[in-house]
Enzyme design. Structure first.
Site, PDB file in Angstrom:
ATOM      1  CG  HIS A   1      -1.890  -1.125   1.231  1.00 54.56           C
ATOM      2  ND1 HIS A   1      -2.845  -1.293   0.270  1.00 54.56           N
ATOM      3  CD2 HIS A   1      -2.042  -2.177   2.072  1.00 54.56           C
ATOM      4  CE1 HIS A   1      -3.547  -2.384   0.517  1.00 54.56           C
ATOM      5  NE2 HIS A   1      -3.067  -2.938   1.606  1.00 54.56           N
TER       6      HIS A   1
ATOM      7  CG  HIS B   1      -2.575  -9.173   1.925  1.00 53.41           C
ATOM      8  ND1 HIS B   1      -2.175  -8.599   3.091  1.00 53.41           N
ATOM      9  CD2 HIS B   1      -3.036  -8.158   1.152  1.00 53.41           C
ATOM     10  CE1 HIS B   1      -2.378  -7.293   3.024  1.00 53.41           C
ATOM     11  NE2 HIS B   1      -2.889  -6.997   1.863  1.00 53.41           N
TER      12      HIS B   1
ATOM     13  CG  HIS C   1      -7.593  -7.874   4.408  1.00 51.29           C
ATOM     14  ND1 HIS C   1      -6.509  -8.697   4.215  1.00 51.29           N
ATOM     15  CD2 HIS C   1      -7.090  -6.630   4.612  1.00 51.29           C
ATOM     16  CE1 HIS C   1      -5.406  -7.985   4.315  1.00 51.29           C
ATOM     17  NE2 HIS C   1      -5.727  -6.720   4.553  1.00 51.29           N
TER      18      HIS C   1
ATOM     19  CD  GLU D   1      -3.974 -11.834   7.372  1.00 52.49           C
ATOM     20  OE1 GLU D   1      -3.527 -10.670   7.348  1.00 52.49           O
ATOM     21  OE2 GLU D   1      -4.150 -12.471   8.421  1.00 52.49           O
TER      22      GLU D   1
ATOM     23  CB  THR E   1      -1.839 -10.652  10.729  1.00 50.11           C
ATOM     24  OG1 THR E   1      -2.045 -10.044   9.460  1.00 50.11           O
ATOM     25  CG2 THR E   1      -1.449 -12.096  10.562  1.00 50.11           C
TER      26      THR E   1
ATOM     27  CB  CYS F   1       0.947  -9.132  13.007  1.00 49.39           C
ATOM     28  SG  CYS F   1       2.655  -8.658  12.779  1.00 49.39           S
TER      29      CYS F   1
HETATM   30 FE1  F3S Z   1       3.374 -10.024   8.339  1.00 52.37          FE
HETATM   31 FE2  F3S Z   1       2.712  -8.648  10.448  1.00 52.37          FE
HETATM   32 FE3  F3S Z   1       3.639  -7.406   8.379  1.00 52.37          FE
HETATM   33  S1  F3S Z   1       1.624 -10.352   9.606  1.00 52.37           S
HETATM   34  S2  F3S Z   1       3.006  -8.628   6.629  1.00 52.37           S
HETATM   35  S3  F3S Z   1       4.756  -8.871   9.673  1.00 52.37           S
HETATM   36  S4  F3S Z   1       1.955  -6.738   9.647  1.00 52.37           S
END
Ligand code: F3S
Length: 284
Positions: A42, A77, A127, A129, A169, A197
């Site tokens: 992005h 993703h 999304h 992902e 994530t 994440c």
């Molecule tokens: Fe992976 Fe976390 Fe970046 S899931 S793509 S490290 S935001």
């Protein structure tokens, strides 16, 4: 002027890996067409640069248009297994840049599906992902966008089953916790895997420290980057002077008059754009 960088800013591990794989593919396969399934990142500036080097962007539903023996990069993703099958039919050379964290979720869904468990996945149903992870389930997965999706009908259906909860994530940790609590009250056999994440939270936390010490904060990143926009929104709550820019030429003049300026950047902002802004400010 003093310029401070947030302790954690810019590319997350998964995006950095994906971008590096693309640069390498463009170098290694100069004679083949190189495609990314959907926009790799992005960030318009980086995408434009990659396009100039030969990267072509194609949407997943147009795979039939890809010539045979093309190089196809799967972005961070990830994609569902049926997309991989379609690419194999096209004899594509697949470079899989799926983030290892996303891949771990895909593998979990595959495993739990084989074990006959019911899966709940929190996230945005549109999304890439989420669509990719859901593709590893059969008819045993329900998408939960928010708490309203936890209908009585769904809870009744799940209450005597083995149920697993996991997440996109980049889903909101607060919403995930709320959903987790509601489910825990209703489902005795529930396993919870918080697959959110930490990259987003780490950038947000580092930004709060930055805001304490600066007259102004500059947020660098694509205008369509959700995590960059979230950094900008947070900065506005904690600092009187905040701007969201894509590159150094967009720095508002007023920022050049401050004694201290802080810099942060979203997870899809490359190092070179951060360095460009930092060098511009230090030169003033
Ligand atoms: Fe992976 Fe976390 Fe970046 S899931 S793509 S490290 S935001």
């Amino acid at each position: 002027m003093k310029v401070f960088r947030a302790d954690i800013l810019g590319f997350c591990f998964g995006v950095r890996r994906a971008v590096e794989l693309v640069y390498k593919a463009l170098e290694d396969y100069k004679d083949n067409p190189v495609y990314s399934l959907g926009p790799l990142i992005h960030n318009e500036i980086t995408l434009e640069k990659l396009k100039q080097k030969g990267l072509q962007i194609i949407e997943e539903n147009n795979i039939t248009d890809i010539p045979e023996n093309s190089v196809v990069i799967i972005r961070a993703h990830g994609v569902s297994p049926n997309v991989i099958d379609e690419l194999k039919k096209k004899k594509a050379l697949i470079i899989d840049a799926t983030c290892p964290r996303v891949m771990a979720s895909q593998k979990m869904v595959q495993k739990f599906t084989a074990e006959g468990k019911q899966i709940l996945l929190t996230g945005d149903p549109d999304h890439g992902e989420v669509i990719g992870i859901a593709g590893y389930a059969k008819n045993n997965l329900s998408l939960i966008q928010n708490q309203n999706d936890l209908t009585q009908e769904l809870l009744d259906f799940l209450k005597d089953k083995n149920v697993v909860l996991l997440s996109q994530t980049t889903y909101s940790p607060v919403q995930f916790n709320n959903i987790k609590e509601s489910l825990s009250e209703n489902i005795p056999n529930l396993e919870i895997f918080n697959t959110i994440c930490p990259a987003t939270k780490e950038r947000q936390t580092a930004l709060l420290d930055l805001c304490k010490n600066c007259d102004g904060v500059i947020v660098i990143g694509g205008k369509n980057s959700a995590n960059t926009i979230r950094l900008y929104e947070t900065a506005k709550k904690h600092c009187a002077n905040v701007c969201h820019i894509q590159r150094a030429t967009e720095i508002p003049f007023s920022f050049l008059t401050f004694n201290t300026v802080g810099i942060t950047a979203g997870a899809s902002t490359p190092d070179e754009l951060i360095e460009e802004v930092e060098a511009f400010l230090k030169d003033k």
